[in-house]
Design a protein around this motif. Structure first.
Motif, PDB file in Angstrom:
ATOM      1  N   MET A   1      16.939  23.185  13.682  1.00 39.34           N
ATOM      2  CA  MET A   1      15.997  24.280  13.698  1.00 39.34           C
ATOM      3  C   MET A   1      16.702  25.503  13.128  1.00 39.34           C
ATOM      4  O   MET A   1      17.868  25.745  13.413  1.00 39.34           O
ATOM      5  N   LYS A   2      15.973  26.241  12.336  1.00 40.36           N
ATOM      6  CA  LYS A   2      16.508  27.466  11.746  1.00 40.36           C
ATOM      7  C   LYS A   2      15.776  28.659  12.339  1.00 40.36           C
ATOM      8  O   LYS A   2      14.575  28.601  12.590  1.00 40.36           O
ATOM      9  N   LEU A   3      16.521  29.722  12.540  1.00 42.93           N
ATOM     10  CA  LEU A   3      15.963  30.982  13.014  1.00 42.93           C
ATOM     11  C   LEU A   3      16.174  32.024  11.939  1.00 42.93           C
ATOM     12  O   LEU A   3      17.280  32.182  11.417  1.00 42.93           O
ATOM     13  N   ARG A   4      15.106  32.729  11.597  1.00 45.22           N
ATOM     14  CA  ARG A   4      15.205  33.848  10.671  1.00 45.22           C
ATOM     15  C   ARG A   4      14.638  35.065  11.378  1.00 45.22           C
ATOM     16  O   ARG A   4      13.519  35.029  11.900  1.00 45.22           O
ATOM     17  N   ILE A   5      15.410  36.133  11.389  1.00 42.49           N
ATOM     18  CA  ILE A   5      14.980  37.389  11.996  1.00 42.49           C
ATOM     19  C   ILE A   5      15.059  38.467  10.929  1.00 42.49           C
ATOM     20  O   ILE A   5      16.072  38.600  10.238  1.00 42.49           O
ATOM     21  N   HIS A   6      13.984  39.210  10.781  1.00 44.76           N
ATOM     22  CA  HIS A   6      13.975  40.333   9.852  1.00 44.76           C
ATOM     23  C   HIS A   6      13.118  41.426  10.464  1.00 44.76           C
ATOM     24  O   HIS A   6      11.911  41.237  10.664  1.00 44.76           O
ATOM     25  N   ASP A   7      13.734  42.558  10.762  1.00 42.41           N
ATOM     26  CA  ASP A   7      13.041  43.666  11.416  1.00 42.41           C
ATOM     27  C   ASP A   7      12.259  43.144  12.627  1.00 42.41           C
ATOM     28  O   ASP A   7      12.848  42.521  13.494  1.00 42.41           O
ATOM     29  N   ASP A   8      10.968  43.362  12.672  1.00 40.39           N
ATOM     30  CA  ASP A   8      10.155  42.916  13.808  1.00 40.39           C
ATOM     31  C   ASP A   8       9.423  41.612  13.487  1.00 40.39           C
ATOM     32  O   ASP A   8       8.226  41.460  13.761  1.00 40.39           O
ATOM     33  N   LEU A  10      10.085  37.249  13.556  1.00 40.86           N
ATOM     34  CA  LEU A  10      10.916  36.130  13.978  1.00 40.86           C
ATOM     35  C   LEU A  10      10.267  34.852  13.456  1.00 40.86           C
ATOM     36  O   LEU A  10       9.065  34.662  13.611  1.00 40.86           O
ATOM     37  N   ARG A  11      11.062  34.003  12.804  1.00 43.63           N
ATOM     38  CA  ARG A  11      10.532  32.758  12.233  1.00 43.63           C
ATOM     39  C   ARG A  11      11.432  31.600  12.634  1.00 43.63           C
ATOM     40  O   ARG A  11      12.648  31.677  12.478  1.00 43.63           O
ATOM     41  N   LEU A  12      10.819  30.538  13.137  1.00 42.57           N
ATOM     42  CA  LEU A  12      11.525  29.295  13.428  1.00 42.57           C
ATOM     43  C   LEU A  12      11.037  28.241  12.453  1.00 42.57           C
ATOM     44  O   LEU A  12       9.826  28.096  12.249  1.00 42.57           O
ATOM     45  N   ARG A  13      11.972  27.501  11.861  1.00 49.32           N
ATOM     46  CA  ARG A  13      11.635  26.399  10.962  1.00 49.32           C
ATOM     47  C   ARG A  13      12.188  25.115  11.560  1.00 49.32           C
ATOM     48  O   ARG A  13      13.366  25.049  11.900  1.00 49.32           O
ATOM     49  N   LEU A  14      11.338  24.102  11.645  1.00 52.59           N
ATOM     50  CA  LEU A  14      11.702  22.860  12.312  1.00 52.59           C
ATOM     51  C   LEU A  14      11.698  21.672  11.362  1.00 52.59           C
ATOM     52  O   LEU A  14      10.764  21.505  10.573  1.00 52.59           O
ATOM     53  N   SER A  15      12.734  20.856  11.478  1.00 55.88           N
ATOM     54  CA  SER A  15      12.825  19.615  10.715  1.00 55.88           C
ATOM     55  C   SER A  15      12.016  18.528  11.426  1.00 55.88           C
ATOM     56  O   SER A  15      11.502  18.732  12.532  1.00 55.88           O
ATOM     57  N   ARG A  16      11.947  17.375  10.811  1.00 58.95           N
ATOM     58  CA  ARG A  16      11.268  16.238  11.437  1.00 58.95           C
ATOM     59  C   ARG A  16      11.928  15.898  12.776  1.00 58.95           C
ATOM     60  O   ARG A  16      11.243  15.640  13.762  1.00 58.95           O
ATOM     61  N   GLY A  17      13.250  15.860  12.792  1.00 60.42           N
ATOM     62  CA  GLY A  17      13.976  15.555  14.027  1.00 60.42           C
ATOM     63  C   GLY A  17      13.700  16.576  15.115  1.00 60.42           C
ATOM     64  O   GLY A  17      13.567  16.220  16.298  1.00 60.42           O
ATOM     65  N   ASP A  18      13.615  17.848  14.730  1.00 61.10           N
ATOM     66  CA  ASP A  18      13.287  18.891  15.702  1.00 61.10           C
ATOM     67  C   ASP A  18      11.914  18.634  16.315  1.00 61.10           C
ATOM     68  O   ASP A  18      11.722  18.771  17.525  1.00 61.10           O
TER      69      ASP A  18
END
Length: 122
Positions: A1-8, A10-18
């Protein structure tokens, strides 16, 4: 899983395994080790909540998504979910949870990513 934060935002990106882990256990999380003795934990959990939301407790960011939204999500064509929540003091937090797709413009960095919907076929 990836987390991206920019100002206000928040984004989570999930793989198939996630997504499989989320489906099987009700949660998926990752840890970023920042310095000796300190780390940032980010977690996505399927819960009995009415809408997408986020909270922070200590060094853990938890995003909760309605359980029914993620049931069967790995197999369906739905890319993700978005919401905005009041963050106080006139701020709003934009939250996005989405599938991680292969990159179209460079080699994929995750073998477990979903095929990009705009990728050429053949």
């Amino acid at each position: 899983m990836k987390l991206r934060i920019h100002d206000d935002a928040l984004r989570l990106r999930l793989s198939r395994g996630d997504l499989r882990t989320l489906d099987q256990t009700g949660a998926v999380e990752a840890t970023t080790h920042v310095a000796p003795g300190s780390s940032l934990v980010y977690r996505l959990r399927a819960a009995d909540v009415p809408r997408l939301g986020a909270e922070v407790e200590g060094s853990t960011v938890t995003v909760s998504v309605p359980r029914e939204w993620v049931d069967g999500w790995e197999e369906d064509i739905h890319v993700g979910f978005e919401a905005t929540q009041d963050a106080g003091d006139g701020h709003a937090l934009a939250i996005t949870v989405e599938k991680e797709f292969d990159c179209l413009h460079r080699p994929a960095d995750a073998a477990d990513a979903f095929p990009h919907p705009d990728a050429p076929t053949g």
